[in-house]
Motif scaffolding. Structure first.
Motif, PDB file in Angstrom:
ATOM      1  N   ASP A  12     106.103 -34.218  62.998  1.00 13.88           N
ATOM      2  CA  ASP A  12     107.353 -34.773  62.490  1.00 13.88           C
ATOM      3  C   ASP A  12     108.019 -33.859  61.463  1.00 13.88           C
ATOM      4  OD1 ASP A  12     107.270 -37.262  63.971  1.00 13.88           O
ATOM      5  OD2 ASP A  12     105.647 -37.858  62.633  1.00 13.88           O
ATOM      6  N   HIS A  13     107.495 -32.644  61.313  1.00 13.56           N
ATOM      7  CA  HIS A  13     108.091 -31.587  60.480  1.00 13.56           C
ATOM      8  C   HIS A  13     107.917 -31.786  58.978  1.00 13.56           C
ATOM      9  CE1 HIS A  13     109.623 -30.250  64.293  1.00 13.56           C
ATOM     10  NE2 HIS A  13     110.189 -31.419  64.461  1.00 13.56           N
ATOM     11  N   GLU A  14     106.817 -32.460  58.589  1.00  8.59           N
ATOM     12  CA  GLU A  14     106.433 -32.478  57.187  1.00  8.59           C
ATOM     13  C   GLU A  14     105.366 -31.412  56.967  1.00  8.59           C
ATOM     14  OE1 GLU A  14     108.329 -36.292  57.815  1.00  8.59           O
ATOM     15  OE2 GLU A  14     106.497 -35.631  58.769  1.00  8.59           O
ATOM     16  N   TRP A  15     105.306 -30.900  55.739  1.00  7.16           N
ATOM     17  CA  TRP A  15     104.218 -29.984  55.375  1.00  7.16           C
ATOM     18  C   TRP A  15     103.346 -30.672  54.336  1.00  7.16           C
ATOM     19  CZ3 TRP A  15     103.946 -28.905  50.248  1.00  7.16           C
ATOM     20  CH2 TRP A  15     105.136 -28.914  49.487  1.00  7.16           C
ATOM     21  N   VAL A  16     102.095 -30.212  54.245  1.00  2.00           N
ATOM     22  CA  VAL A  16     101.122 -30.790  53.330  1.00  2.00           C
ATOM     23  C   VAL A  16     100.381 -29.657  52.625  1.00  2.00           C
ATOM     24  CG1 VAL A  16      99.099 -32.278  53.120  1.00  2.00           C
ATOM     25  CG2 VAL A  16     100.766 -32.707  54.937  1.00  2.00           C
ATOM     26  N   SER A  17     100.272 -29.778  51.315  1.00  2.00           N
ATOM     27  CA  SER A  17      99.458 -28.872  50.512  1.00  2.00           C
ATOM     28  C   SER A  17      98.406 -29.732  49.819  1.00  2.00           C
ATOM     29  CB  SER A  17     100.325 -28.155  49.477  1.00  2.00           C
ATOM     30  OG  SER A  17      99.524 -27.405  48.594  1.00  2.00           O
ATOM     31  N   ILE A  18      97.143 -29.355  49.945  1.00  2.00           N
ATOM     32  CA  ILE A  18      96.052 -30.140  49.363  1.00  2.00           C
ATOM     33  C   ILE A  18      95.607 -29.502  48.047  1.00  2.00           C
ATOM     34  CG2 ILE A  18      93.702 -31.007  49.704  1.00  2.00           C
ATOM     35  CD1 ILE A  18      95.773 -32.230  51.627  1.00  2.00           C
ATOM     36  N   ASP A  19      95.554 -30.328  46.989  1.00  2.00           N
ATOM     37  CA  ASP A  19      95.084 -29.891  45.685  1.00  2.00           C
ATOM     38  C   ASP A  19      94.070 -30.915  45.198  1.00  2.00           C
ATOM     39  OD1 ASP A  19      94.696 -28.749  43.230  1.00  2.00           O
ATOM     40  OD2 ASP A  19      96.676 -29.258  42.433  1.00  2.00           O
ATOM     41  N   GLY A  20      92.793 -30.683  45.522  1.00  2.00           N
ATOM     42  CA  GLY A  20      91.756 -31.657  45.179  1.00  2.00           C
ATOM     43  C   GLY A  20      91.941 -32.922  45.990  1.00  2.00           C
ATOM     44  N   ILE A  27     109.337 -31.489  53.512  1.00  2.00           N
ATOM     45  CA  ILE A  27     109.738 -31.191  54.885  1.00  2.00           C
ATOM     46  C   ILE A  27     109.808 -29.686  55.078  1.00  2.00           C
ATOM     47  CG2 ILE A  27     110.947 -33.380  55.206  1.00  2.00           C
ATOM     48  CD1 ILE A  27     113.606 -31.790  55.018  1.00  2.00           C
ATOM     49  N   THR A  28     109.629 -29.263  56.303  1.00  2.00           N
ATOM     50  CA  THR A  28     109.538 -27.839  56.606  1.00  2.00           C
ATOM     51  C   THR A  28     110.899 -27.147  56.567  1.00  2.00           C
ATOM     52  OG1 THR A  28     109.803 -28.168  58.976  1.00  2.00           O
ATOM     53  CG2 THR A  28     107.544 -28.251  58.102  1.00  2.00           C
ATOM     54  N   ASP A  29     110.839 -25.838  56.536  1.00  2.00           N
ATOM     55  CA  ASP A  29     112.041 -25.013  56.597  1.00  2.00           C
ATOM     56  C   ASP A  29     112.812 -25.322  57.884  1.00  2.00           C
ATOM     57  OD1 ASP A  29     113.761 -22.977  55.643  1.00  2.00           O
ATOM     58  OD2 ASP A  29     112.727 -21.467  56.847  1.00  2.00           O
ATOM     59  N   PHE A  30     112.092 -25.479  58.983  1.00  2.00           N
ATOM     60  CA  PHE A  30     112.720 -25.820  60.270  1.00  2.00           C
ATOM     61  C   PHE A  30     113.478 -27.143  60.145  1.00  2.00           C
ATOM     62  CE2 PHE A  30     112.526 -28.167  64.273  1.00  2.00           C
ATOM     63  CZ  PHE A  30     113.149 -27.280  65.145  1.00  2.00           C
ATOM     64  N   ALA A  31     112.842 -28.153  59.552  1.00  2.00           N
ATOM     65  CA  ALA A  31     113.458 -29.481  59.427  1.00  2.00           C
ATOM     66  C   ALA A  31     114.724 -29.432  58.580  1.00  2.00           C
ATOM     67  CB  ALA A  31     112.466 -30.472  58.829  1.00  2.00           C
ATOM     68  N   GLN A  32     114.662 -28.739  57.453  1.00  2.00           N
ATOM     69  CA  GLN A  32     115.847 -28.711  56.588  1.00  2.00           C
ATOM     70  C   GLN A  32     116.994 -27.966  57.262  1.00  2.00           C
ATOM     71  OE1 GLN A  32     117.504 -26.167  54.763  1.00  2.00           O
ATOM     72  NE2 GLN A  32     116.137 -24.508  55.345  1.00  2.00           N
ATOM     73  N   LYS A  33     116.679 -26.934  58.067  1.00  2.00           N
ATOM     74  CA  LYS A  33     117.741 -26.221  58.791  1.00  2.00           C
ATOM     75  C   LYS A  33     118.352 -27.094  59.868  1.00  2.00           C
ATOM     76  CE  LYS A  33     116.255 -21.525  57.853  1.00  2.00           C
ATOM     77  NZ  LYS A  33     115.503 -20.363  58.280  1.00  2.00           N
TER      78      LYS A  33
END
Length: 126
Positions: A12-20, A27-33
């Motif tokens: 669905d074009h979300e990104w995730v960064s895990i910190d602990g 949302i991804t660069d593709f999604a925002q474009k």
């Protein structure tokens, strides 16, 4: 197309960064474009516990409104309040200052269903 290799992605074009035990979501660069100029980001699920794939908010662009889907089950613990006054940050810096929510995720096994940068790249045909 900017697809950082240190992040995970959804179909669905979300990104995730895990910190602990915290997942940062945007949302991804593709999604925002695809959306175009973003004029409003709404998240009314702060302090709520949601399941994976639940709608946690919406992003409004000049021509459309799109739902935001939670990539991991958990509690929404923070909303990027800078987006209230500067929603266009999602366009200019989707992987940095344009993050949307922080989630205290509850099921680490759900990460196995997220896409690598290579898999996401193949999905969007970049």
């Amino acid at each position: 197309m900017n697809i950082p290799s240190n992040l995970k992605y959804t179909k669905d074009h979300e990104w995730v960064s895990i910190d602990g035990e915290i997942a940062i979501v945007g949302i991804t660069d593709f999604a925002q474009k695809e959306l175009g100029d973003i004029v409003y980001v709404e998240v009314e699920t702060l302090d709520q516990t949601l399941s994976k794939d639940d709608v946690f908010g919406t992003v409004e662009a000049v021509k459309t409104v799109s739902d935001l889907f939670l990539p991991l089950s958990g509690e929404i613990i923070e909303f990027n309040e800078d987006l209230e006054s500067s929603p266009d940050t999602v366009n200019s810096d989707p992987y940095g200052k344009g993050w949307m929510v922080k989630v205290r995720y509850s099921d680490a096994t759900e990460m196995d269903n997220l896409l690598s940068s290579e898999e996401y790249n193949a999905l969007i045909g970049a």
